[in-house]
Design an enzyme around this catalytic site. Sequence first.
Site, short mmCIF file in Angstrom:
data_model
loop_
_atom_site.label_atom_id
_atom_site.label_comp_id
_atom_site.label_asym_id
_atom_site.label_seq_id
_atom_site.Cartn_x
_atom_site.Cartn_y
_atom_site.Cartn_z
N HIS A 141 0.82 -1.22 0.00
CA HIS A 141 0.00 0.00 0.00
C HIS A 141 0.85 1.27 0.00
O HIS A 141 0.34 2.35 -0.27
CB HIS A 141 -1.03 -0.01 1.15
N ASP A 145 -0.52 -7.46 1.42
CA ASP A 145 0.00 -6.09 1.42
C ASP A 145 1.53 -6.12 1.55
O ASP A 145 2.09 -5.69 2.54
CB ASP A 145 -0.65 -5.33 2.58
N SER A 153 4.27 2.16 8.29
CA SER A 153 3.88 1.16 7.30
C SER A 153 5.06 0.63 6.52
O SER A 153 5.95 1.38 6.12
CB SER A 153 2.90 1.77 6.29
N GLY A 154 5.04 -0.66 6.28
CA GLY A 154 6.11 -1.31 5.51
C GLY A 154 7.29 -1.69 6.36
O GLY A 154 8.14 -2.46 5.92
#
Length: 272
Positions: free
Chosen positions: A63, A110, A215-216
Amino acid sequence: YLHGICAMRMRLGARIPGISGRIVGGGDAPRGRWPWQVSIQYNGHHFCGGSLISAQWVVTAAHCFQYSYPQFIYRVILGEYQLFNPSPSRVASSVRQIIIHPNYSSQSADVALVQLTEPVRFTDEIRPICWLGSSDSSPDNDMCWVTGWGTTDSNVSLPSPKTLQEVQVQLIDFKACNTLYNIDPDPQIGRDPVKPNMICAGYAEGKKDSCQGDSGGPLACDHNGTWFLTGVVSWGDGCGKPNRPGVYIRTEAYGEWMWGHMQQHCLSLERT
Ligand SMILES: *[C@@H]1O[C@H](CO)[C@@H](O)[C@H](O)[C@H]1NC(C)=O
Ligand SMILES: *[C@@H]1O[C@H](CO)[C@@H](O)[C@H](O)[C@H]1NC(C)=O
Ligand SMILES: *[C@@H]1O[C@H](CO)[C@@H](O)[C@H](O)[C@H]1NC(C)=O
């Protein structure tokens, strides 16, 4: 038994100062404790974390690339500690390719691989983390660490000089996590939102969590004295709220996919 894949094995305590203890509810990480942590940037702005898993590959969340900008606008920053105070160990790499998992759709699969244009040289501040190809063993203990430069609460950005934050979180399997998410379920999220290829980390009481901008990034756990990438920061309902632990992609479910893409390019991976 653990089937791990390592470009370089990072033993606990090898260089990692004694474990003490953002992100939400965390604190400044000691310099060099998390040498696989990268910052993915666009125009000099950090927008996602990631983990170095070999000299030329980073794993992150799909994402992070939901807007299909061309890959040349991105930079991967390695060996960084304070985003507003560049470290002597900092290396900025451009991106050769971004591989989004073919089954990615808003909240499933994701996960993405980012190939750097050139392999980086490993240093004390730049080292890869091992990951799981597959495993039928769980971590030695279920306390893991999540790190990043994300917000310290919903809408509260990390203050300058933006020092890498760390927080210790407890693994929560997807069933137990759904039990929590089913308490006063958010109508937009619905019941049983956590799938078997995801894992949660945090606490029923909340307070310690990853947040926007993390995120990530990595959820790192100790397996038999070596750091493994157990999860990739993916989503959550707010940050640090009660009954809403952070949700992570369970890297083990994607380990063979990662291996498949990387082995074509990388000769020095060790399978255990
Ligand atoms: C994508 O999902 C399909 C259906 O579940 C599955 O058969 C396939 O192996 C998945 N692809 C990858 C690369 O994991
Ligand atoms: C964060 O900011 C956005 C936009 O200003 C707002 O819509 C949202 O409600 C805020 N979230 C929280 C938890 O304060
Ligand atoms: C754990 O590590 C020790 C020492 O490195 C090794 O001998 C042993 O085989 C490992 N056990 C497992 C289950 O990976």
